[in-house]
Design an enzyme around this catalytic site. Structure first.
Site, short mmCIF file in Angstrom:
data_model
loop_
_atom_site.label_atom_id
_atom_site.label_comp_id
_atom_site.label_asym_id
_atom_site.label_seq_id
_atom_site.Cartn_x
_atom_site.Cartn_y
_atom_site.Cartn_z
N LYS A 115 42.52 43.44 23.64
CA LYS A 115 42.19 44.53 24.58
C LYS A 115 43.87 44.15 26.21
CE LYS A 115 40.35 47.78 27.96
NZ LYS A 115 41.67 46.98 29.51
N GLY A 137 41.43 37.72 34.99
CA GLY A 137 41.88 39.20 35.72
C GLY A 137 41.39 38.46 36.98
N SER A 138 40.87 39.21 37.76
CA SER A 138 40.32 39.49 39.02
C SER A 138 38.77 38.58 38.71
CB SER A 138 40.14 40.80 40.08
OG SER A 138 38.53 41.35 39.64
N THR A 176 35.51 40.40 38.72
CA THR A 176 35.71 41.83 36.95
C THR A 176 35.20 40.32 36.10
OG1 THR A 176 37.03 43.28 37.42
CG2 THR A 176 36.11 42.89 35.29
N GLY A 177 35.41 39.02 36.74
CA GLY A 177 35.27 37.64 35.47
C GLY A 177 33.65 37.32 35.96
N GLU A 199 39.79 33.34 33.53
CA GLU A 199 41.08 32.75 34.14
C GLU A 199 40.74 33.56 35.78
OE1 GLU A 199 44.23 32.96 36.41
OE2 GLU A 199 44.78 32.69 33.89
N CYS A 229 48.80 34.37 38.72
CA CYS A 229 47.75 34.21 39.15
C CYS A 229 48.60 32.80 39.93
CB CYS A 229 47.32 33.72 38.42
SG CYS A 229 48.02 32.30 36.87
N GLU A 273 44.24 37.36 48.06
CA GLU A 273 44.88 36.96 47.67
C GLU A 273 45.57 38.14 47.68
OE1 GLU A 273 45.39 36.18 42.62
OE2 GLU A 273 43.63 37.05 43.03
#
Length: 475
Positions: free
Chosen positions: A171, A222-223, A226-227, A244, A278, A375
């Site tokens: 996705k 991702g962030s 969200t992780g 990650e 990242c 960040e």
């Protein structure tokens, strides 16, 4: 500029349209350049069914054949590199040269990962007992990819997952799905049906993947917030996860750094890809002996760098990719102004089309200021002064993030001593953001779980299985 191409999902080797679509914007102009399929839950179920159905045939295929198919996919992507790079620039905003490097990075990942092998390990071998550990694929892998390096990061997941014998549903981000969908079209003529499926859609689609009972693993980049949600969703059926997540990487400059000679290199450590990396340097700590000279050299170089539309061959830094991130970076700039921190470069955003933010450098802001703690993931860099090594190490390690970091200086022994004390998954000395299919990559603390790349990353797409044989006469 509208892209004259109808983008479709790839499910079971077939191009699939959807009733609903989503617009994709060019971040340099804010214009709609294409519409993409917005996959429904039914579409995802069909993709999972196809991946599940094709798994038995794919896992039975010899790894040498899987290797050959991955290499062939890399060759065809290479043959189409110019078209794919142009598409990537339009949807992501990065300069064309950087877009081409990313496409070439994806080719490199396919080629190099395909050479890796799942190794068997004999743990014990005696006249009476034999113990061997080997690795078996998990099944269906859901790969959820971010918008900053949509092609390379997709291949960082797809290549090891497929080589290990899994089937994949990828996705792409709804912000940057076009190049990945196009690569799906290319893959449909190379890989067996159902082995690789590409589904685009809203964030809701990501949740359906993480919750789906027939998806055995989720690899997410991702962030951190969200992780955490991905991990919660995956826990419902204990599916494996590799996460990650965000980083707030620090660079530490030792007093023997040459300010004039290193300013350009350290500028790009922070501002490559508009700071949307990242493992970009997001905090820079400079020893007080060289601080003033280095800051001046950094600002002088920043003034020479052209920010603009990625389709302009003279552009070196493109726009921020999307409005959400653009607003966040502007908010950090405004907060920096509110607290009275000195902005020595940039900081003033022009009212114009596109998500353009000038390269912004902040002089020695407070350690607890938002521009240091958060960040940014955009073109803003706080530069801080330090005197004592123990103090700067403590300041760097105070972050909840621990993805990467770097130490710069001629005294390699001192640099390594400092690097060993930093609480991050990777520390570079006199380089930064060097990532390879052969180097393990993962985060500490809230920067993620698991490893990507290297032999360890390949094993992340497998179960460990141990077989023991009692060789004594039993009958």
């Amino acid at each position: 500029m509208k892209i004259e191409h109808e983008f479709k999902l790839l499910i079971n080797g077939e191009a699939v349209t959807t009733e609903s679509t989503l617009p994709v914007l060019n971040p340099a102009t804010e214009e709609v350049i294409a519409y993409i399929p917005n996959a429904s839950e039914h579409d995802l179920n069909e993709a999972v069914k196809a991946a599940r159905s094709s798994f038995s045939g794919w896992v039975a295929t010899k790894i040498e054949e899987r290797d050959e198919l991955l290499s062939k996919l890399g060759e065809v992507i290479y043959a189409n590199r110019e078209e794919l790079a142009t598409l990537l620039t339009l949807e992501m905003g990065k300069p064309q040269t950087a877009a081409l490097r990313e496409i070439m990075g994806a080719v490199h990942w396919l080629k190099e990962v395909s050479k890796q092998r799942l190794k068997r390990e004999v743990i014990e071998e005696t006249e009476e007992h034999f113990v061997e550990r080997y690795h078996t694929p998990l099944g269906v892998v859901g790969a959820i990819v971010p918008w900053n390096f949509p092609v390379t990061i997709a291949m960082m997941k797809i290549a090891p997952a497929l080589l290990a014998g899994n089937t994949v549903i990828v996705k792409p981000s709804p912000y940057t799905p076009l190049t990945t969908l196009k690569i799906g079209e290319i893959a449909s003529g190379i890989l067996p049906k159902g082995v690789l499926n590409v589904v685009s859609g809203s964030d809701e689609l990501g949740r359906w993947i993480t919750e789906h009972p027939d998806v055995n693993k989720v690899s997410f980049t991702g962030s951190t917030p969200t992780g955490k949600k991905v991990m919660q969703s995956a826990a419902t059926n204990l599916k494996r996860v590799t996460l990650e997540l965000g980083g707030n990487d620090a660079a530490i400059l030792l007093p023997d750094v040459n300010p004039k000679g290193m300013a350009k290199r350290l500028f790009w450590a922070a501002f490559q890809n508009t700071g949307q990396v990242c493992v970009a340097t997001k905090r820079m700590y400079v020893h007080e002996d060289i601080y003033d000279e280095f800051l001046a050299e950094l600002v002088n170089y920043a003034k020479t760098v052209k920010v603009g539309d990625g389709t302009d061959p003279n552009t070196e830094i493109g726009p921020v990719q999307n409005k959400m991130q653009y607003d966040k970076v502007i908010e950090l700039i405004e907060d920096t102004k509110r607290i009275g921190a000195r902005i020595v470069q940039g900081g003033e955003v022009e009212d114009q089309p596109g998500y353009f933010i000038p390269v912004t450098i902040v002089d020695n802001p407070p350690e607890d200021s938002r521009v240091v703690v958060e960040e940014a993931f955009g073109p803003i860099l706080p530069v801080m002064k330090y005197r004592d090594y123990d103090d700067v190490i403590a300041r760097v390690n105070k972050s909840n993030s621990g993805l990467g970091g770097s130490v710069w200086g001629k005294d390699i022994e001192l640099a390594q001593t400092i690097a060993e004390r930093l609480e991050t998954g990777t520390v570079w000395i006199n380089e930064v953001a060097v990532i390879s299919p052969h180097f393990p990559f993962g985060g500490h603390k809230e920067s993620g779980l698991g490893i990507e790349n290297s032999q360890d990353g390949l094993y992340e797409y497998t179960n460990s299985k141990t077989i023991m044989i009692n060789k004594k006469k039993m009958y």
